[in-house]
Enzyme design. Sequence first.
Site, PDB file in Angstrom:
ATOM      1  N   HIS A 433     -53.109  28.914  36.517  1.00 48.82           N
ATOM      2  CA  HIS A 433     -53.288  29.278  37.822  1.00 48.82           C
ATOM      3  C   HIS A 433     -53.422  28.157  38.755  1.00 48.82           C
ATOM      4  O   HIS A 433     -54.497  27.465  39.142  1.00 48.82           O
ATOM      5  CB  HIS A 433     -54.568  30.228  38.059  1.00 48.82           C
ATOM      6  CG  HIS A 433     -54.639  30.802  39.229  1.00 48.82           C
ATOM      7  ND1 HIS A 433     -55.709  31.069  39.871  1.00 48.82           N
ATOM      8  CD2 HIS A 433     -53.851  31.332  40.033  1.00 48.82           C
ATOM      9  CE1 HIS A 433     -55.593  31.623  41.074  1.00 48.82           C
ATOM     10  NE2 HIS A 433     -54.165  31.684  41.151  1.00 48.82           N
ATOM     11  N   GLU A 445     -56.458  26.207  37.427  1.00 47.65           N
ATOM     12  CA  GLU A 445     -57.455  27.291  36.525  1.00 47.65           C
ATOM     13  C   GLU A 445     -56.606  27.307  35.302  1.00 47.65           C
ATOM     14  O   GLU A 445     -55.541  27.888  35.341  1.00 47.65           O
ATOM     15  CB  GLU A 445     -57.726  28.549  36.938  1.00 47.65           C
ATOM     16  CG  GLU A 445     -59.009  28.557  37.946  1.00 47.65           C
ATOM     17  CD  GLU A 445     -59.289  29.913  38.492  1.00 47.65           C
ATOM     18  OE1 GLU A 445     -60.529  30.187  38.724  1.00 47.65           O
ATOM     19  OE2 GLU A 445     -58.470  30.864  38.675  1.00 47.65           O
ATOM     20  N   ASN A 483     -60.858  33.417  42.511  1.00 45.11           N
ATOM     21  CA  ASN A 483     -60.480  34.613  43.389  1.00 45.11           C
ATOM     22  C   ASN A 483     -61.371  35.708  42.924  1.00 45.11           C
ATOM     23  O   ASN A 483     -61.744  36.506  43.945  1.00 45.11           O
ATOM     24  CB  ASN A 483     -59.134  35.026  42.927  1.00 45.11           C
ATOM     25  CG  ASN A 483     -58.096  34.109  43.681  1.00 45.11           C
ATOM     26  OD1 ASN A 483     -58.530  33.216  44.627  1.00 45.11           O
ATOM     27  ND2 ASN A 483     -56.722  34.043  43.387  1.00 45.11           N
TER      28      ASN A 483
HETATM   29  N1  LIG Z   1     -48.677  32.338  46.996  1.00 45.57           N
HETATM   30  C1  LIG Z   1     -50.123  31.939  46.466  1.00 45.57           C
HETATM   31  O1  LIG Z   1     -51.015  31.246  47.216  1.00 45.57           O
HETATM   32  C2  LIG Z   1     -50.420  32.115  45.190  1.00 45.57           C
HETATM   33  C3  LIG Z   1     -51.477  31.288  44.541  1.00 45.57           C
HETATM   34  C4  LIG Z   1     -51.463  31.184  43.018  1.00 45.57           C
HETATM   35  C5  LIG Z   1     -50.924  32.076  42.367  1.00 45.57           C
HETATM   36  N2  LIG Z   1     -49.824  33.145  42.853  1.00 45.57           N
HETATM   37  C6  LIG Z   1     -48.985  33.613  42.197  1.00 45.57           C
HETATM   38  O2  LIG Z   1     -47.658  32.980  41.689  1.00 45.57           O
HETATM   39  C7  LIG Z   1     -46.729  33.963  41.613  1.00 45.57           C
HETATM   40  C8  LIG Z   1     -45.664  33.527  42.719  1.00 45.57           C
HETATM   41  O3  LIG Z   1     -46.200  33.875  43.819  1.00 45.57           O
HETATM   42  P1  LIG Z   1     -45.429  33.193  45.088  1.00 45.57           P
HETATM   43  O4  LIG Z   1     -46.447  33.171  46.211  1.00 45.57           O
HETATM   44  O5  LIG Z   1     -44.787  31.925  44.597  1.00 45.57           O
HETATM   45  O6  LIG Z   1     -44.169  34.369  45.386  1.00 45.57           O
HETATM   46  P2  LIG Z   1     -42.974  34.368  46.084  1.00 45.57           P
HETATM   47  O7  LIG Z   1     -42.484  35.779  46.279  1.00 45.57           O
HETATM   48  O8  LIG Z   1     -42.674  33.170  47.015  1.00 45.57           O
HETATM   49  O9  LIG Z   1     -42.054  33.999  44.977  1.00 45.57           O
HETATM   50  C9  LIG Z   1     -41.586  34.600  43.784  1.00 45.57           C
HETATM   51  C10 LIG Z   1     -39.880  34.072  43.591  1.00 45.57           C
HETATM   52  O10 LIG Z   1     -39.703  34.599  42.133  1.00 45.57           O
HETATM   53  C11 LIG Z   1     -38.142  35.132  42.251  1.00 45.57           C
HETATM   54  N3  LIG Z   1     -38.163  36.181  41.137  1.00 45.57           N
HETATM   55  C12 LIG Z   1     -38.579  37.407  41.364  1.00 45.57           C
HETATM   56  N4  LIG Z   1     -38.185  38.194  40.105  1.00 45.57           N
HETATM   57  C13 LIG Z   1     -37.586  37.091  39.221  1.00 45.57           C
HETATM   58  C14 LIG Z   1     -37.017  37.305  38.148  1.00 45.57           C
HETATM   59  N5  LIG Z   1     -37.096  38.241  37.436  1.00 45.57           N
HETATM   60  N6  LIG Z   1     -36.500  36.189  37.516  1.00 45.57           N
HETATM   61  C15 LIG Z   1     -36.609  34.920  38.525  1.00 45.57           C
HETATM   62  N7  LIG Z   1     -37.117  34.788  39.350  1.00 45.57           N
HETATM   63  C16 LIG Z   1     -37.704  35.921  40.123  1.00 45.57           C
HETATM   64  C17 LIG Z   1     -38.376  35.740  43.528  1.00 45.57           C
HETATM   65  O11 LIG Z   1     -36.621  35.632  43.973  1.00 45.57           O
HETATM   66  C18 LIG Z   1     -38.900  34.649  44.427  1.00 45.57           C
HETATM   67  O12 LIG Z   1     -38.173  33.527  45.034  1.00 45.57           O
HETATM   68  C19 LIG Z   1     -47.429  35.286  41.632  1.00 45.57           C
HETATM   69  O13 LIG Z   1     -47.711  35.695  40.480  1.00 45.57           O
HETATM   70  C20 LIG Z   1     -48.554  35.130  42.532  1.00 45.57           C
HETATM   71  O14 LIG Z   1     -49.628  35.957  42.308  1.00 45.57           O
HETATM   72  C21 LIG Z   1     -49.596  32.711  44.181  1.00 45.57           C
END
Ligand SMILES: NC(=O)c1ccc[n+]([C@@H]2O[C@H](COP(=O)([O-])OP(=O)(O)OC[C@H]3O[C@@H](n4cnc5c(N)ncnc54)[C@H](O)[C@@H]3O)[C@@H](O)[C@H]2O)c1
Length: 701
Positions: A433, A445, A483
């Site tokens: 994480h 994490e 979180n």
């Molecule tokens: N944004 C944050 O602050 C944050 C912090 C920690 C963890 N996360 C976690 O990280 C993960 C991603 O979050 P994010 O904010 O980067 O989201 P985001 O929407 O910015 O990016 C997700 C990306 O994944 C791609 N995607 C979706 N399905 C796919 C697939 N089947 N194959 C390939 N690519 C695919 C999408 O096109 C998109 O570009 C989530 O699980 C989120 O909970 C986010």
Amino acid sequence: MTDVVSYERHGTIGVITVNNPPVNALSVGVRRGIVDSLSRGLADGAATALVIMGGGRTFIAGADIREFGQPLAPPDLNEVIAWFEDSPKLVVAALHGTALGGGLEVALGCHYRCAVGSAQVGFPEVKLGLLPGAGGTQRLPRLIGVEPALPIIAGGDPLPASKAQALGIIDEIVAGDLRDGAVAFAARLVAERRPLRKISASDGKVLTARSTPGLFDAFRGSIERQARGYFAPFRCVEAVQAAVTLPFAEGLRRERELFLECMQSPQSRAQIHAFFAEREVTKIPDVPKETPTQPIMTAAVIGAGTMGGGIAMNFANAGIPVQVVEAAQTALDRGIEVIRNNYAATVEKGRLTQADMDRRLALIHGTLAWDAVADADIVIEAVFEEMGVKKEVFARLDRICKPSAILATNTSTLDVDEIATATARPEKVIGTHFFSPANVMRLLEVVRGAKSSKETIATVAELARRIRKVWVLAGNCDGFIGNRMLAGYLREAAFLVEEGASPEQVDKVIYDFGFPMGPFAMSDLAGLDVGWRIRKGKAATRPTTQRYSPVADRLCERGRFGQKTGAGWFRYAPGSRTPRPDPEVEALIVASARAQGIERRAVSDDEILERCIYPLINEGARILEEGIALRPSDIDIIYIYGYGFPPYRGGPMYYADTLGLKRVYDDIAAYHRAHGEFWQPAPLLTRLAEEGKGFRDLARA
Ligand SMILES: NC(=O)c1ccc[n+]([C@@H]2O[C@H](COP(=O)([O-])OP(=O)(O)OC[C@H]3O[C@@H](n4cnc5c(N)ncnc54)[C@H](O)[C@@H]3O)[C@@H](O)[C@H]2O)c1
């Protein structure tokens, strides 16, 4: 003579060597030993000059932190240094490794300094809430001038030898063997009849500073933002100021007073706690250091969104080639463009060369072809936060990836064990994480699934070290450690505004406590849509009897997702990150309070602070009791590195101890009576409070 310091003559030069592994800390034995060796060198008729150096991997790397807070046994370091400075024979300090803190002060007591090119020097005391207390603040400005000395002393970052030489801290860089080079350097100085340079007696540079009034205020202004809330940096400035305004001996006395003020401040104790917490955090009782790890030569990241791009940069920065797989070309192009722009901005700031940027970019391969991950040693998934999507991705990875590959998820809320069921290798599945922005935030994490193998954990730990993260092991539960605790903090912030506080009042209280921003500005920065989507997913299971603030949902329904849409809890002028209060939000809050029959009132700053911070502590206690976190200090590290909890308060669990758990428990119990179930005191908190103990007693158990 103590056995931690030795004296030997090489030709006409006497060499004093400190051998107190691992870092030649200035324990009482070392202080006595170097004084004894100095006497021997002075008595040695065949020695025309002396060299002091460290054995093993470093020069003296500083004070012995274990002796902090205890009455120091003689000789006092100031006395030791004065004996060196007053030595009738020329003394050269020969530096390698890290000459830090008291180590650098000893070196400044010598008449000349030489070093190998890889050596570093510095005064890191300020990072422990202290200042150099053995003449460092008086000698360094005399040696190199006030302006260059200030950031070294009040900032605490080490300098490479080349920079130290350019500033005049180091007189000579030695190529080849340090001892031979230092002995030759000392012999040359003697042959050239060079004077015994006593820094304490050379006032020229501090006198020049007297004619620049305003220099100190200007410097204070320059560190104001970065050092906000901290005690020690400003005492460092005062100490340097004393070097300018007072004769050396009086300046030393002033430095001592300021040092003691810092030492006795609660901040220093909190910062020392954080220092040790960070060293302890990687110790996992059932995954010892010797646990075998798999080599990580290549990596892959699935998803090039906000997190995927940043994670890929971590690999490239560490020289690990990484495949970035996306679902659609447009998303891939956008993701790679963001990475390129991030690097370009760093080049622009002069913190990365164009050649390095090109090298790093060349390590990142964007693709839509999943076969590209077949050879990756580790894959980190960062796709949309939906269980269905995650499981599909993991099933596919399990089919394509080589059997030894580790499959990691960056999920922030989903069940790592359930994700692992989509594969035939749950022992290789683990949570990694990252925090946003993933290329900047130091925290990671590491989420241990029920079946994650020790080898998988150890491999990810080793990888975390390579990509320079501070990693903390967490158990698998909703929100993991950080979180999960934050949920209560955000919940109470929303309740407080319904009860009559304003978002700006809440944010100001938290900002003044020392966080970089309050809960509402933070939510606007992270994006309100993220939590909205999660809440919608959980709406069906939420007990209808529970109080629920719908204000954040109302904001999202109006397209107010935070900074990225120019409005969230606050309004943002185009291109600005400055939150401005918004009457539309106020109206939503008032309406929500009315609908729930809440009579709005003036809410005190004290109540705001307690109601935001106590939920962190109470949930932290549950997390400890459930074994989700190994130690209270692990939680502190998560909050300092991931959420901006002020390091000078030591983290939420340490802070609770400083308040006293009895008081924390009593307050939480009172909120429980007033506000109901969310405030049920955690059993562990209750027990510790009853026993008159703190979380710190747990750590020792
Ligand atoms: N944004 C944050 O602050 C944050 C912090 C920690 C963890 N996360 C976690 O990280 C993960 C991603 O979050 P994010 O904010 O980067 O989201 P985001 O929407 O910015 O990016 C997700 C990306 O994944 C791609 N995607 C979706 N399905 C796919 C697939 N089947 N194959 C390939 N690519 C695919 C999408 O096109 C998109 O570009 C989530 O699980 C989120 O909970 C986010």
